[in-house]
Design a protein around this motif. Structure first.
Motif, PDB file in Angstrom:
ATOM      1  N   MET A   1     -78.821  63.442 -57.261  1.00  0.00           N
ATOM      2  CA  MET A   1     -78.877  64.224 -56.042  1.00  0.00           C
ATOM      3  C   MET A   1     -79.136  65.678 -56.421  1.00  0.00           C
ATOM      4  N   ARG A   2     -79.998  66.321 -55.668  1.00  0.00           N
ATOM      5  CA  ARG A   2     -80.364  67.713 -55.942  1.00  0.00           C
ATOM      6  C   ARG A   2     -80.137  68.551 -54.700  1.00  0.00           C
ATOM      7  N   ILE A   3     -79.448  69.667 -54.890  1.00  0.00           N
ATOM      8  CA  ILE A   3     -79.218  70.614 -53.808  1.00  0.00           C
ATOM      9  C   ILE A   3     -80.528  71.354 -53.548  1.00  0.00           C
ATOM     10  N   PRO A   4     -80.948  71.458 -52.285  1.00  0.00           N
ATOM     11  CA  PRO A   4     -82.189  72.183 -51.983  1.00  0.00           C
ATOM     12  C   PRO A   4     -82.108  73.639 -52.455  1.00  0.00           C
ATOM     13  N   ASP A   5     -83.233  74.168 -52.866  1.00  0.00           N
ATOM     14  CA  ASP A   5     -83.287  75.525 -53.419  1.00  0.00           C
ATOM     15  C   ASP A   5     -82.704  76.575 -52.477  1.00  0.00           C
ATOM     16  N   HIS A   6     -82.962  76.458 -51.166  1.00  0.00           N
ATOM     17  CA  HIS A   6     -82.467  77.477 -50.232  1.00  0.00           C
ATOM     18  C   HIS A   6     -80.947  77.449 -50.092  1.00  0.00           C
ATOM     19  N   LEU A   7     -80.315  76.371 -50.576  1.00  0.00           N
ATOM     20  CA  LEU A   7     -78.855  76.295 -50.571  1.00  0.00           C
ATOM     21  C   LEU A   7     -78.267  76.538 -51.958  1.00  0.00           C
ATOM     22  N   ALA A   8     -79.095  76.483 -52.965  1.00  0.00           N
ATOM     23  CA  ALA A   8     -78.632  76.678 -54.340  1.00  0.00           C
ATOM     24  C   ALA A   8     -78.608  78.149 -54.727  1.00  0.00           C
ATOM     25  N   THR A   9     -79.496  78.927 -54.168  1.00  0.00           N
ATOM     26  CA  THR A   9     -79.587  80.354 -54.500  1.00  0.00           C
ATOM     27  C   THR A   9     -79.681  81.151 -53.212  1.00  0.00           C
ATOM     28  N   TYR A  10     -78.784  82.123 -53.067  1.00  0.00           N
ATOM     29  CA  TYR A  10     -78.775  82.956 -51.872  1.00  0.00           C
ATOM     30  C   TYR A  10     -79.947  83.921 -51.891  1.00  0.00           C
ATOM     31  N   GLU A  44     -72.915  66.101 -45.217  1.00  0.00           N
ATOM     32  CA  GLU A  44     -73.924  65.078 -44.912  1.00  0.00           C
ATOM     33  C   GLU A  44     -74.167  64.161 -46.108  1.00  0.00           C
ATOM     34  N   HIS A  45     -73.837  64.641 -47.304  1.00  0.00           N
ATOM     35  CA  HIS A  45     -74.055  63.858 -48.525  1.00  0.00           C
ATOM     36  C   HIS A  45     -72.739  63.353 -49.122  1.00  0.00           C
ATOM     37  N   GLY A  46     -71.662  63.428 -48.338  1.00  0.00           N
ATOM     38  CA  GLY A  46     -70.389  62.875 -48.759  1.00  0.00           C
ATOM     39  C   GLY A  46     -69.682  63.661 -49.847  1.00  0.00           C
ATOM     40  N   LEU A  47     -69.960  64.957 -49.928  1.00  0.00           N
ATOM     41  CA  LEU A  47     -69.344  65.801 -50.946  1.00  0.00           C
ATOM     42  C   LEU A  47     -68.371  66.777 -50.300  1.00  0.00           C
ATOM     43  N   ASP A  48     -67.276  67.068 -50.988  1.00  0.00           N
ATOM     44  CA  ASP A  48     -66.425  68.165 -50.545  1.00  0.00           C
ATOM     45  C   ASP A  48     -66.884  69.436 -51.260  1.00  0.00           C
TER      46      ASP A  48
END
Length: 67
Positions: A1-10, A44-48
């Protein structure tokens, strides 16, 4: 699973348009919107939050080792 770039870096320019008019501290509100979007994606991806932060750290470590 990969966090989208717009959520990974402000990036302020991405989040400022989401700030409601009349907000007294718009840059702070933009950061809050960013954090809320991260939490929404994680949910949405079941992560806390802890799992999200761990995944983000791994993703950043991988990205820095490939550069």
């Amino acid at each position: 699973m990969r966090i989208p770039d717009h959520l990974a870096t402000y990036q302020e320019e991405h989040w400022m348009p989401h700030v409601e008019p009349g907000i007294r501290l718009p840059t702070l509100r933009a950061r809050e919107k960013y954090r809320q979007a991260q939490d929404q994606w994680a949910g949405e991806h079941g992560l806390d939050r802890t799992q999200f932060e761990r995944l983000l750290g791994e993703q950043r470590k991988t990205a820095s080792s490939t550069n």
